[in-house]
Design an enzyme around this catalytic site. Sequence first.
Site, PDB file in Angstrom:
ATOM      1  N   VAL A 149       0.837  -1.146   0.078  1.00  0.00           N
ATOM      2  CA  VAL A 149      -0.040   0.090  -0.101  1.00  0.00           C
ATOM      3  C   VAL A 149       0.870   1.225  -0.089  1.00  0.00           C
ATOM      4  O   VAL A 149       1.732   1.218   0.840  1.00  0.00           O
ATOM      5  CB  VAL A 149      -0.894  -0.080   1.224  1.00  0.00           C
ATOM      6  CG1 VAL A 149      -2.049   1.108   0.966  1.00  0.00           C
ATOM      7  CG2 VAL A 149      -1.464  -1.360   1.527  1.00  0.00           C
ATOM      8  N   SER A 150       0.617   2.261  -0.745  1.00  0.00           N
ATOM      9  CA  SER A 150       1.559   3.456  -1.193  1.00  0.00           C
ATOM     10  C   SER A 150       1.608   3.955   0.037  1.00  0.00           C
ATOM     11  O   SER A 150       2.956   4.493   0.764  1.00  0.00           O
ATOM     12  CB  SER A 150       0.988   4.239  -2.250  1.00  0.00           C
ATOM     13  OG  SER A 150      -0.351   4.716  -2.086  1.00  0.00           O
ATOM     14  N   ASP A 151       0.485   4.475   0.956  1.00  0.00           N
ATOM     15  CA  ASP A 151       0.680   5.535   2.008  1.00  0.00           C
ATOM     16  C   ASP A 151       1.122   4.458   3.220  1.00  0.00           C
ATOM     17  O   ASP A 151       1.752   5.265   4.163  1.00  0.00           O
ATOM     18  CB  ASP A 151      -0.446   5.911   2.409  1.00  0.00           C
ATOM     19  CG  ASP A 151      -1.867   5.149   2.534  1.00  0.00           C
ATOM     20  OD1 ASP A 151      -1.703   3.902   2.095  1.00  0.00           O
ATOM     21  OD2 ASP A 151      -2.852   5.729   2.758  1.00  0.00           O
ATOM     22  N   CYS A 152       0.998   3.491   3.549  1.00  0.00           N
ATOM     23  CA  CYS A 152       1.568   2.529   4.590  1.00  0.00           C
ATOM     24  C   CYS A 152       3.081   2.444   4.346  1.00  0.00           C
ATOM     25  O   CYS A 152       3.772   2.608   5.338  1.00  0.00           O
ATOM     26  CB  CYS A 152       0.908   0.913   4.351  1.00  0.00           C
ATOM     27  SG  CYS A 152      -0.879   1.067   4.726  1.00  0.00           S
TER      28      CYS A 152
ATOM     29  N   GLU B 177       4.545   5.956   5.011  1.00  0.00           N
ATOM     30  CA  GLU B 177       4.709   6.414   6.475  1.00  0.00           C
ATOM     31  C   GLU B 177       5.637   5.429   7.015  1.00  0.00           C
ATOM     32  O   GLU B 177       6.267   6.078   8.196  1.00  0.00           O
ATOM     33  CB  GLU B 177       3.130   6.245   7.063  1.00  0.00           C
ATOM     34  CG  GLU B 177       2.097   7.007   6.738  1.00  0.00           C
ATOM     35  CD  GLU B 177       2.301   8.546   6.826  1.00  0.00           C
ATOM     36  OE1 GLU B 177       3.239   8.784   7.715  1.00  0.00           O
ATOM     37  OE2 GLU B 177       1.906   9.240   6.099  1.00  0.00           O
TER      38      GLU B 177
END
Length: 761
Positions: free
Chosen positions: A482-485, A488
Amino acid sequence: MWKLKIAEGQNGPYLYSTNNYVGRQTWEFDPNGGTIEERAKIEEARQQFWNNRYKVKPSSDLLWRIQFLGEKNFKQKIPAVKVEEGEEISHEVATIALHRAVNFFSALQATDGHWPAENAGPLFFLPPLVMCMYITGHLNTVFPAEHRKEILRYIYCHQNEDGGWGLHIEGHSTMFCTALSYICMRILGEGPDGGVNNACARARKWILDHGSVTAIPSWGKTWLSILGVFEWIGTNPMPPEFWILPSFLPVHPAKMWCYCRMVYMPMSYLYGKRFVGPITPLILQLREELYDRPYDEINWKKVRHVCAKEDLYYPHPLVQDLMWDSLYICTEPLLTRWPFNKLRNKALEVTMKHIHYEDENSRYITIGCVEKVLCMLACWVEDPNGDYFKKHLARIPDYLWVAEDGMKMQSFGSQEWDTGFAIQALLASEMNDEIADTLRKGHDFIKQSQVTNNPSGDFKGMYRHISKGSWTFSDQDHGWQVSDCTAEALKCCLLLSTMPRELVGQAMEPGRLYDSVNVVLSLQSKNGGLAAWEPAGASEYLELLNPTEFFADIVIEHEYVECTASSIQALVLFKKLYPGHRTKEINIFIDNAVKYLEDVQMPDGSWYGNWGVCFTYGSWFALGGLVAAGKSYNNSAAVRKGVEFLLRTQRSDGGWGESYRSCPDKVYRELETNDSNLVQTAWALMGLIHSGQADRDPKPLHRAAKLLINSQMEDGDFPQQEITGVFMKNCMLHYAAYRNIYPLWGLAEYRKNVLLPLENN
C-alpha cells in the site's frame, strides 16, 4: 476471560509465516484467566457500553487494554492538569499533559513492538463468516460457546432503535445488514422471537416492513443464494468466463481495483457452480420468516434489480442494467449447456487457479475479510477435505477481535498503519531518552514487517504489482503493498536512522529503503496522484459497471489525496538523507504530486479525505504534503485556502467536529453534537501548525490545545468518540488507536512548534 495473544503461531502444514508471526493478533478464552479486579473491570466496561450504545457507537477497545495495563502494572503517576477559563497554556502544562499521554500510550505497546487495536465497524463483515462455517459444518469448532456468546453480544449492541442494523455501526438501518444479522442470530441458536430486547422479532419486523429480503442488495442476494434462502435466478450474472477474457479488453480483470477483483473472483466461482449449501430445517424456516409471501410464489426474475432505498447509495445506470439483462437472457443460458459448458468448466478452473494463487501469497489471510470468507468457501466447494480449506481455517483467528461490545470481524488488522503514526507521534514528543525502549521495539516491528519479496512466480500474469520493499496495512504475511503505508513506514525508518543506534536500534539498510522508494515511485499516475495498491490508469467509464449499490468508485484503482501527501513527505525526507539516489525522478515525482494536490483542492479550500472523516482529514494530509514540498502560506494559494477552511470550521469550544455524513455526501457536514471530536481536532491543529499558523495568529492553536488537554482522562487516555475512518465513500471504519495517537501527536507538535518559540523569546 479473553486474552490477546501477540505474534503466536506454530508452523505446520496449515499455518505458516514469513517472519515468525510478527504482528499477528489472536484472541483466546481462558475460563480461569484474569484477576477478580480485571473481571470486574471488564463486566463494568460491557455494562457501560450497553447503557451508552446509542450515544457512542464505537467500542473503547478496553479488553486488551485492561489486560496489557494489568500485565505491566501500569499506574499513571503524573497528576492530571487542566487549563482554566482565561488561563494561557504554559510550556509546563503542555509538557505534563503530553508526558501523561506518552506514558499511557507506551504502556499499550505489544511485545513485538506494534500497537494492537480494533479495526472494524462495518456490520457485513462477520455474518458471512458465520454462514460459511454453518454451511461447511465447522460452526461449533470455529465458534465454541464463548465465541458465540460474544458474537451475539456484538449483534445486540449494534442493533438500531428501529430494530435494524446499519451498513456500519453508526449508520441508518439497511436491508443488507439487518437480514445478515437476523440470519446470524438464528444460526447461532436464537429463535424467531429470541435475542436480547426481542432482537429477532424487531429485526424481522424491520425486514418485512421494508419489502422483505427480495429488496436486499446484490451482495446480499449472492450470500442468501449460497445459504439457500434465495434463488440464484434472482441474482445478476457473475460469469467466471470474465477470468479468461483477452487482456486487451477494457473490462479485463487486470484493469480492476484489486479489492473488486478479489471479491468477484470467488463470487464468480460460486455463481458459476450455482453452489447452494445444505437445505436444513433452519434454512426452510428462514425461507418462511424473511419473505412477505410464500417462497415458492416469488417471481425471482423480477427481483434481480430490486434494492431497498435504505441501501441504495449508487443507483445502477441504465447501461449497466442492460448489460446484466443481456448476460442473464442471452449468455448464461448458453454457457450452462453443452457444448458451451466446456468453456464454463475451463473458466471455473482458471478462476480457482487465481484464488489459490492469492491465498498462497497472503498466507491464507487474503486481501481482506470479505474476500477471505468467499475464497475459503470456494476452496471448500472445490474440496471439502482439502488442504486449501484447512489452511483457510487456520487463519480465521487473525480476523476475530473482542472488545466490550463483543466479538467482531476485523477488516484485516491495522498493525503497521497504526504503528507508523504512533512512532511519528512519539518522536514528535521529543522524550526519546525516556521512551527509548518503546521506540526501539517499534523500530524493530517496522523493520520486520517490510515485505521483502514480490508475489511468487509470474505475478504480472496473475494481475499483481511489485511488492518488494513495501509495507502492508497489517503485517508482512498479508503481503499486499500500500503506497501510504509504505510512505509512513519509510518516514519512520528515515527519522529513526538519524538517531543514535544505542537509543533506537540499528538503522534499516539503504538497499531496503531504496526498494521502498521504488514501490512509491511506481504507484504515481499521470495526473501526479498516488494510487493505493496498484497503478491506476483504467478508463473512468468502467465505474459505470460498479455492481454494488452501497459503495462508490470500486471498479478501478484511483488516486488519493492522503497517499499522495504521505508519499511527498517520505520522498522529501529521503532526498534529504540520500541525495544521490534517483534524484531527478524524485524531483519530478514531487512536482507532479504537488500539482495533483493543487488540482484536486475543493472550492472551499478543503481536500476530500478518502480514508478518514473527511475534509478535516484530507486537509491535514494535503497541507503536510504541500509544506514538505516547499509550499507555504506566503507562496501558495492552495495552502492559504486550506488554512482558511480549517479556521472557518473551528468550533466554539476550540475543536473540530465533522460528521461522517461528509464522506458519502461529499459536502462538509458538521457534527450535530456540541462536543468536538478530539481526533479531528488534532488533525486540524497539526494542519494549521504545518502551515505556520503560530507565526500569524496562534490563538486558534491555543484553543485547540486547551480542548485536548482538558479532555485528557485521569490515566492519560483520551475518550472514545465518533467513528473517524472510512472506505469507499459510504462505509465507516473504527480505528480504535486513533484516540490515543492523534491527540498525543497534536499536543507534541503544539508543544514543539508553538510554545517553545514563545518561551525562547
